[in-house]
Design a protein around this motif. Structure first.
Motif, short mmCIF file in Angstrom:
data_model
loop_
_atom_site.label_atom_id
_atom_site.label_comp_id
_atom_site.label_asym_id
_atom_site.label_seq_id
_atom_site.Cartn_x
_atom_site.Cartn_y
_atom_site.Cartn_z
N UNK A 197 71.32 58.44 15.93
CA UNK A 197 70.98 59.26 14.77
C UNK A 197 70.19 60.51 15.13
N UNK A 198 70.16 61.47 14.22
CA UNK A 198 69.51 62.76 14.47
C UNK A 198 68.02 62.68 14.80
N UNK A 199 67.36 61.59 14.40
CA UNK A 199 65.93 61.45 14.69
C UNK A 199 65.65 60.36 15.72
N UNK A 200 66.70 59.82 16.32
CA UNK A 200 66.52 58.77 17.33
C UNK A 200 65.82 59.37 18.54
N UNK A 201 64.72 58.78 19.00
CA UNK A 201 63.97 59.37 20.11
C UNK A 201 64.75 59.45 21.43
N UNK A 202 65.79 58.66 21.60
CA UNK A 202 66.54 58.66 22.87
C UNK A 202 67.72 59.63 22.85
N UNK A 203 67.95 60.30 21.74
CA UNK A 203 69.17 61.13 21.68
C UNK A 203 69.19 62.24 22.73
N UNK A 204 68.05 62.73 23.13
CA UNK A 204 68.02 63.78 24.17
C UNK A 204 68.26 63.21 25.55
N UNK A 205 68.19 61.89 25.69
CA UNK A 205 68.43 61.24 26.98
C UNK A 205 69.88 60.82 27.17
N UNK A 206 70.67 60.91 26.13
CA UNK A 206 72.07 60.48 26.20
C UNK A 206 72.85 61.40 27.13
N UNK A 207 73.74 60.80 27.91
CA UNK A 207 74.58 61.56 28.83
C UNK A 207 75.55 62.43 28.04
N UNK A 208 75.70 63.64 28.45
CA UNK A 208 76.66 64.56 27.82
C UNK A 208 78.04 64.31 28.44
N UNK A 209 79.10 64.56 27.67
CA UNK A 209 80.44 64.36 28.24
C UNK A 209 80.72 65.33 29.37
N UNK A 210 81.60 64.92 30.27
CA UNK A 210 81.96 65.79 31.40
C UNK A 210 82.82 66.95 30.95
#
Length: 187
Positions: free
Chosen positions: A174-187
């Motif tokens: 979700x947009x406020x999930x604290x881990x969202x910036x840690x998620x791997x971006x697609x190649x």
């Protein structure tokens, strides 16, 4: 149109209407489920309303017809192993699965009648069931680029990236999930 929140069995009074919306949303492309799946949904719903943290939002027209709904609950620990959960855990790994998903608000279903699509209703339903839950997440199939784009437009972050063959599921934070910036971006 009005959105009402439910936190338990009172939602079951609308089970037939929810099933009708489910059929409209999921028995057509790209999901192509048969109507038997809608009966399974209603059967699961009777147990789901008893889950910890259960919350649901249903959208009603002025005449009282249900045109959309979303259901959610708190993901338990240990992380579930039924349904599509093993795919989510495999995509995130055991540590991230526990840290990011257990104890967070899990969006289980989001369905809107075809006649109400494009009105912003799906986003409103999603916002309603996550308003009090900054740590929110969901699973969805990668079979529909339109659905994936919808979640991205709503500010959700794709955290797993299955193969591009149109199969498999993906986890969105979700947009406020604290881990969202840690998620791997697609190649």
């Amino acid at each position: 149109m009005s959105i009402r929140l439910f936190t338990g069995p009172q939602l079951l009074a609308h089970a037939d209407a929810l099933r009708s919306v489910y059929v409209d949303a999921f028995c057509a492309p790209p999901w192509d489920e048969d109507e038997e799946k809608s009966a399974e949904f209603v059967g699961r719903l009777a147990a789901d309303v008893e889950r910890p943290g259960f919350t649901a939002a249903a959208a009603f027209t002025g005449s009282g017809d249900v045109v959309g709904f979303s259901t959610a609950w708190t993901t338990t620990a240990p992380f579930p192993t039924d349904r599509c959960y093993p795919q989510a855990a495999a995509g995130l790994g055991p540590e991230r699965t526990v840290e990011w998903l257990c104890g967070a608000r899990e969006i289980d279903e989001l369905a809107v009648r075809s006649s109400a699509r494009g009105t912003g209703l799906a986003g409103d339903l999603l916002a309603a069931v996550t308003l009090d839950a900054p740590r929110s997440w969901l699973l969805t199939s990668v079979r529909s680029p339109r659905v994936l784009s919808f979640y991205r437009r709503e500010g959700w972050t794709q955290a797993t990236h299955p193969s591009c063959d149109g199969k498999g599921i993906t986890v969105f934070l979700g947009p406020r999930h604290p881990a969202r910036t840690l998620a791997a971006r697609p190649l």
